[in-house]
Design a protein around this motif. Structure first.
Motif, PDB file in Angstrom:
ATOM      1  N   GLY A  68      35.351  39.828  42.756  1.00  0.00           N
ATOM      2  CA  GLY A  68      36.797  39.673  42.208  1.00  0.00           C
ATOM      3  C   GLY A  68      35.770  40.598  40.607  1.00  0.00           C
ATOM      4  N   HIS A 122      44.217  43.252  44.067  1.00  0.00           N
ATOM      5  CA  HIS A 122      44.238  42.253  44.329  1.00  0.00           C
ATOM      6  C   HIS A 122      45.138  42.193  45.656  1.00  0.00           C
ATOM      7  CE1 HIS A 122      39.847  42.191  43.391  1.00  0.00           C
ATOM      8  NE2 HIS A 122      40.335  42.459  42.017  1.00  0.00           N
ATOM      9  N   ASP A 139      40.069  37.547  38.975  1.00  0.00           N
ATOM     10  CA  ASP A 139      41.533  37.915  39.164  1.00  0.00           C
ATOM     11  C   ASP A 139      42.318  37.997  40.556  1.00  0.00           C
ATOM     12  OD1 ASP A 139      40.820  39.403  36.204  1.00  0.00           O
ATOM     13  OD2 ASP A 139      40.040  41.008  36.863  1.00  0.00           O
ATOM     14  N   PRO A 140      40.747  38.254  41.536  1.00  0.00           N
ATOM     15  CA  PRO A 140      41.934  37.316  42.636  1.00  0.00           C
ATOM     16  C   PRO A 140      42.328  36.300  43.051  1.00  0.00           C
ATOM     17  CG  PRO A 140      39.242  37.671  43.196  1.00  0.00           C
ATOM     18  CD  PRO A 140      39.714  37.789  41.071  1.00  0.00           C
TER      19      PRO A 140
END
Length: 412
Positions: free
Chosen positions: A333, A29, A339-340
């Motif tokens: 994501g 990412h 997560d991003p």
């Protein structure tokens, strides 16, 4: 510490990834060449893993088998996404070298190890960030917002049941099953939930007691492990290995508990409990938070049907809650889009500093609670006190990793 360059006209923020296993894709990412940041170096002790780095970051990524070859002259920040028992020494080395660090949870596998990392970050002034992505998960943020706006009054109790339906595949076929590498799953897996419990309650654990055991996987005979160089997706097959006693290919060492229950007393008189089972047919987390004016509970923890229900009127059993809040649909994501968001917060922190939703002190407190609970569990449920972080260290991180003089300079 010299701040990393932030002027995109001089080039991207230069990033390194240390560890190319299961969680390494989180760093993908951050790879946006020409758009502010790029992964320029990757480290893994197994050269066979280097092909992943080339696939993810391009043929020009520099590849190493050791982290000592990384310097602050070559990179601006590093992701540490390696087995848990390696976090402490890796992070300390990078902080000493002046390299800002994203370290995957848990911060370390002992309370003393966490304190060593925090002390190093405080002493050197190098920025430290811990990857507690659940603080960015929509279900957790929905519950916290309801609590913050007073929907259930003052929080008095938090209960969490974690049904780890894929636990046999995820945690008993590799190094996670060896307590020398993790301390135990109340720490390794539980660190996420213990951090969330603390965040929802607004306080940290003071005392714990726990019970549990290796109740299913300890008796399975196939300890052949997995092929050298394999990572978890290589052997995960949700359509097989069921029921749990049919599991094969377990790690040669299996000495962590597959069923654990802990009771906590938090600062300020809040009480909490956490239960974890690694052989349920379903895989999700259920939180209940009880306050002085109501209670809330999540049904589902991600996906388009998850919701948080709030009960505020007296009644018998009823499913029609007084307030039902749909959990926002997951974004692209991992982990429901968290997560991003986690990576974006880290990159902003590297460039600008300041406070973040994640907290190195909170990460340490989750490990400390997990360590104390594991000690209690392995000693017949004996109550164990959780030591506190030194006040001057806690204040440093609460201020966004700035000393008072730095805060004054930043305000001018």
């Amino acid at each position: 510490m010299t701040d990393p360059r932030t002027d995109d006209t001089t080039g991207d923020l230069r990033l390194a990834v240390i560890g190319l296993g299961l969680r390494a894709p989180v760093a993908r990412h951050a790879h946006r060449p020409g758009k502010g940041q790029a992964v320029v170096a990757a480290v893994d002790t197994d050269p066979r893993a280097h092909r992943r780095a080339r696939d993810w970051f391009g043929d020009e990524v520099r590849l190493y088998t050791g982290h000592h070859e990384l310097t602050s002259a070559d990179i601006d920040a590093a992701f540490v996404i390696t087995p848990d028992d390696t976090h402490e020494n890796l992070v300390v080395d990078l902080l000493e070298a002046g390299i800002p660090v994203f370290v995957e949870k848990p911060l370390a596998i002992t309370t003393a190890g966490c304190d060593r990392v925090l002390d190093t970050a405080h002493r050197t002034g190098t920025r430290l960030y811990v990857g507690h992505n659940m603080r960015h998960m929509p279900v957790v943020r929905t519950m916290r917002e309801l609590i913050r706006r007073g929907e259930i009054g003052e929080v008095k109790a938090v209960w969490c049941r974690h049904f780890v339906g894929h636990g046999g595949d995820f945690y008993f076929k590799d190094w996670h099953a060896d307590r020398r590498r993790t301390t135990g799953l109340l720490l390794q897996k539980g660190a996420h939930d213990l951090d969330v419990i603390h965040w929802l309650a607004g306080s940290y654990t003071e005392h714990v007691t726990a019970l549990g055991g290796l109740t299913v996987y300890g008796g399975l005979p196939d300890r052949s492990g997995q092929p050298e160089g394999a990572v978890m997706p290589d052997w995960y097959d949700p359509d097989n290995n069921w029921p749990p006693r049919s599991l094969t290919g377990l790690n040669p060492v299996v000495d962590v508990e597959d069923l654990s229950m802990m009771i906590m007393r938090l600062e300020g008189g809040v009480h909490a409990s956490y239960q974890q089972c690694h052989y349920t047919p379903d895989y999700w987390r259920n939180y209940t938070v009880i306050g002085t004016e109501g209670r809330l509970e999540n049904f589902g923890d991600h996906g388009d049907t998850a919701e948080v229900r709030v009960w505020k009127r007296r009644s018998g059993y009823r499913t029609d809650a007084d307030l039902v809040v749909p959990v926002p649909e997951p974004q692209a994501g991992g982990h429901g889009g968290s997560d991003p968001l986690l990576v974006a917060e880290f990159l902003r922190f590297v460039r600008e500093g300041g406070t973040t939703d994640t907290s190195p002190v909170a990460a340490r407190e989750a490990v400390a609670a997990g360590c104390a609970a594991t000690e209690s569990l392995r000693d017949g449920g004996r109550p164990v006190a959780v030591p506190r972080v030194p006040s001057e260290v806690a204040r440093y991180f609460d201020r966004g990793q700035r000393e008072p003089r730095q805060e004054a300079t930043a305000r001018r």
